[in-house]
Design a protein around this motif. Structure first.
Motif, mmCIF file in Angstrom:
data_model
loop_
_atom_site.group_PDB
_atom_site.id
_atom_site.type_symbol
_atom_site.label_atom_id
_atom_site.label_comp_id
_atom_site.label_asym_id
_atom_site.label_seq_id
_atom_site.Cartn_x
_atom_site.Cartn_y
_atom_site.Cartn_z
ATOM 1 N N GLN A 112 -15.656 -1.818 -1.419
ATOM 2 C CA GLN A 112 -15.710 -0.529 -2.108
ATOM 3 C C GLN A 112 -16.310 -0.639 -3.498
ATOM 4 O O GLN A 112 -16.585 0.373 -4.140
ATOM 5 N N GLU A 113 -16.521 -1.866 -3.979
ATOM 6 C CA GLU A 113 -17.008 -2.076 -5.344
ATOM 7 C C GLU A 113 -18.532 -1.957 -5.399
ATOM 8 O O GLU A 113 -19.240 -2.447 -4.529
ATOM 9 N N ASP A 138 -11.222 -4.259 -0.280
ATOM 10 C CA ASP A 138 -11.343 -3.772 -1.650
ATOM 11 C C ASP A 138 -12.706 -4.125 -2.235
ATOM 12 O O ASP A 138 -13.323 -3.322 -2.937
ATOM 13 N N GLU A 143 0.831 -1.201 0.000
ATOM 14 C CA GLU A 143 0.000 0.000 0.000
ATOM 15 C C GLU A 143 0.869 1.255 0.000
ATOM 16 O O GLU A 143 1.883 1.335 0.698
#
Length: 250
Positions: free
Chosen positions: A162-163, A159, A108
């Motif tokens: 967030q989609e 992740d 990250e």
């Protein structure tokens, strides 16, 4: 030893014997029915000596094992169980080897943590996981313990949350399942049967929160198992001492 002829019964030693299989004359049939004369089994035993008994024993053993009529150590079900255990041990070994040989992919992006931030990581696991630099350092530590897949799975779940595109959600959910949930994956994470059942149901129509229960279980595992060792590790201590020296020099 003589055997009485019983309906539906055929001694095992008659299976491979070459005997007359044609029609039985009426006189001979009467003798067999009334018990007169010798039975077919007796005739074979007399002609072949002790070979009839040996043949019977040898033919019974594989039948008993094949159909699990006894607790023989060569029973097929035990063989399958032992083979499955060997495969599990071999897969665990490959997990360690594969993780050790890989380089850390896609760290990250983050700024260099301050001394105060590094010290805050020891106050709670939540503060460590909320900090991108803290996650990178903790991930490096997990790699030394061959359990980096726990952090990778947690990040993949974040992740996915967030989609918003449905097709993208389905694709990412399938990828997460194949990489971290499937028992065939070398990066499989440790989940209990209940959570796996929940995931299998949700995978029929995956949503951004399909792995929420599994993510919480892995988070708890890292918190209780890996986090205390991380605080005592040379990786974390070197950061604390290195930051302290830099502060004193400036």
């Amino acid at each position: 030893m003589c055997h009485r002829k019983r309906s539906g019964y055929r001694p095992p030693d008659l299976i491979n014997a070459k005997i007359y299989t044609g029609p039985i004359p009426a006189e001979r049939g009467a003798e067999l029915t009334m018990g007169g004369g010798r039975s077919e089994t007796s005739a074979l035993s007399g002609a072949g000596g002790g070979r009839g008994t040996t043949s019977t024993q040898n033919s019974q053993r594989p039948n008993a094992c094949c159909f699990c009529w006894c607790c023989c150590c060569s029973c097929s079900c035990l063989t399958v169980r032992n083979e499955e255990e060997r495969r599990r041990r071999s897969r665990r070994k490959r997990i360690s080897q594969d993780t050790k040989m890989e380089t850390i992919p896609n760290c990250e992006a983050c700024t260099k943590p301050s001394v105060e931030e590094i010290r805050l990581w020891s106050q709670s696991f939540d503060k460590l996981m909320r900090n991108p630099a803290g996650r990178n350092v903790f991930r490096e530590f997990l790699r030394t313990e061959y359990s980096e897949e726990n952090m990778l799975f947690w990040l993949a779940c974040e992740d996915l949350k967030q989609e918003i595109n449905k097709s993208a959600v389905e694709e990412k959910a399938r990828s997460i399942y194949e990489d971290y949930i499937s028992i065939l994956s070398p990066k499989e994470v440790s989940l209990d049967a209940r959570v796996r059942e929940v995931i299998n149901r949700k995978m029929q129509d995956p949503t951004p929160h399909a792995f929420e229960d599994a993510q919480l279980q892995i988070y708890t595992l890292m918190h209780r198992d890996s986090y205390p060792r991380f605080l005592s590790s040379n990786i974390y201590k070197s950061l604390v001492h290195g930051g302290s020296r830099t502060s004193s020099e400036s």
